[in-house]
Design a protein around this motif. Structure first.
Motif, PDB file in Angstrom:
ATOM      1  N   GLU A   2      36.045  49.355  -9.444  1.00 31.20           N
ATOM      2  CA  GLU A   2      36.209  48.936 -10.837  1.00 31.20           C
ATOM      3  C   GLU A   2      36.825  47.539 -10.910  1.00 31.20           C
ATOM      4  N   ALA A  38      47.750  47.443  -5.208  1.00 30.99           N
ATOM      5  CA  ALA A  38      47.948  48.872  -4.965  1.00 30.99           C
ATOM      6  C   ALA A  38      49.410  49.285  -5.096  1.00 30.99           C
ATOM      7  N   ASP A  84      38.822  47.059  -2.344  1.00 31.82           N
ATOM      8  CA  ASP A  84      39.213  48.463  -2.212  1.00 31.82           C
ATOM      9  C   ASP A  84      38.950  49.293  -3.465  1.00 31.82           C
ATOM     10  N   ASP A  85      38.696  48.640  -4.593  1.00 35.00           N
ATOM     11  CA  ASP A  85      38.535  49.336  -5.871  1.00 35.00           C
ATOM     12  C   ASP A  85      37.274  48.824  -6.550  1.00 35.00           C
ATOM     13  N   ARG A  96      43.731  47.302 -13.860  1.00 34.03           N
ATOM     14  CA  ARG A  96      42.686  46.296 -13.637  1.00 34.03           C
ATOM     15  C   ARG A  96      42.560  45.354 -14.828  1.00 34.03           C
TER      16      ARG A  96
END
Length: 215
Positions: A131, A37, A128-129, A62
């Protein structure tokens, strides 16, 4: 002059490959140090000595995270099976299964040592993501397939403990090997318990042999 075009094209390709590798190596260092992040494309560009636009060419964060992990772990970026890498292919060609393990496990131990911090960043980002989570899920799927292929190959080499297993038993063994040989193990034993990398590598080989013998 026309004859110089292939040469110039080759130079451009080599330069592009070198730049991509430098960007991915910088991404691995930045992600490991700052987390997913907090890392920015500008951080990666600064570390690699290139423009932010050059970093963007190689994908969003990513994609950079996955490629950086693949490069750091296996020496080559790309969503391919580990078994396709030249080093692993050479190990897989060894006829004696015990000697094959004696070559393969230290390779994995060293790769885990290189990627332990980056793997922690990867798994934290996946929580947390969504994707990043999908990218990680695909990577784990390839990892499980690789260990399934490893078990099958050891069976083909005549290792008795594997030769007698049915399909379900081989899947279970592949799952266990994937767990024991994962970067998480290195993170816990070396990062948290202060083992040396040599002690970890020695333990890992013994643990893999014990798992196979007990299958």
């Amino acid at each position: 002059m026309a004859g110089t075009r292939p040469y110039r094209s080759t130079l451009r390709q080599e330069h592009a490959q070198q730049t991509r590798r430098r960007i991915l190596e910088a991404a691995a260092a930045v992600f490991s140090a700052r987390g997913y992040a907090s890392a920015s494309l500008a951080d990666i560009a600064s570390s690699a000595g290139v423009s932010v636009e050059s970093v963007k060419v190689h994908g969003p964060k990513r994609a950079l995270l996955l490629a950086a992990f693949e490069l750091t772990f296996g020496g080559e970026a790309g969503e391919s099976s580990l078994t396709e890498r030249p080093e692993i292919a050479a190990i897989a060609a060894i006829d004696d299964p015990d000697r094959m393990l004696a070559e393969l496990v230290p390779f994995i131990a060293a790769a885990n040592a290189r990627t332990s911090g980056l793997w922690a960043t990867f798994t934290a980002a996946a929580r947390d993501d969504s994707e990043v989570g999908a990218v990680l899920a695909a990577l784990l799927g390839r990892r499980h397939a690789d260990y399934g292929a490893m078990v099958a190959l050891l069976g083909e080499r005549g290792l008795p403990a594997i030769a007698r297993l049915d399909e379900a038993g081989r899947r279970e063994l592949a799952d266990a090997l994937s767990f024991v040989m994962s970067p998480e193990g290195h993170q816990q034993l070396v990062g948290e318990s202060s083992w040396s990398d040599q002690r970890y590598a020695t333990w890992l080989l013994a643990a893999v042999r014990t798992l196979i013998a007990a299958a």
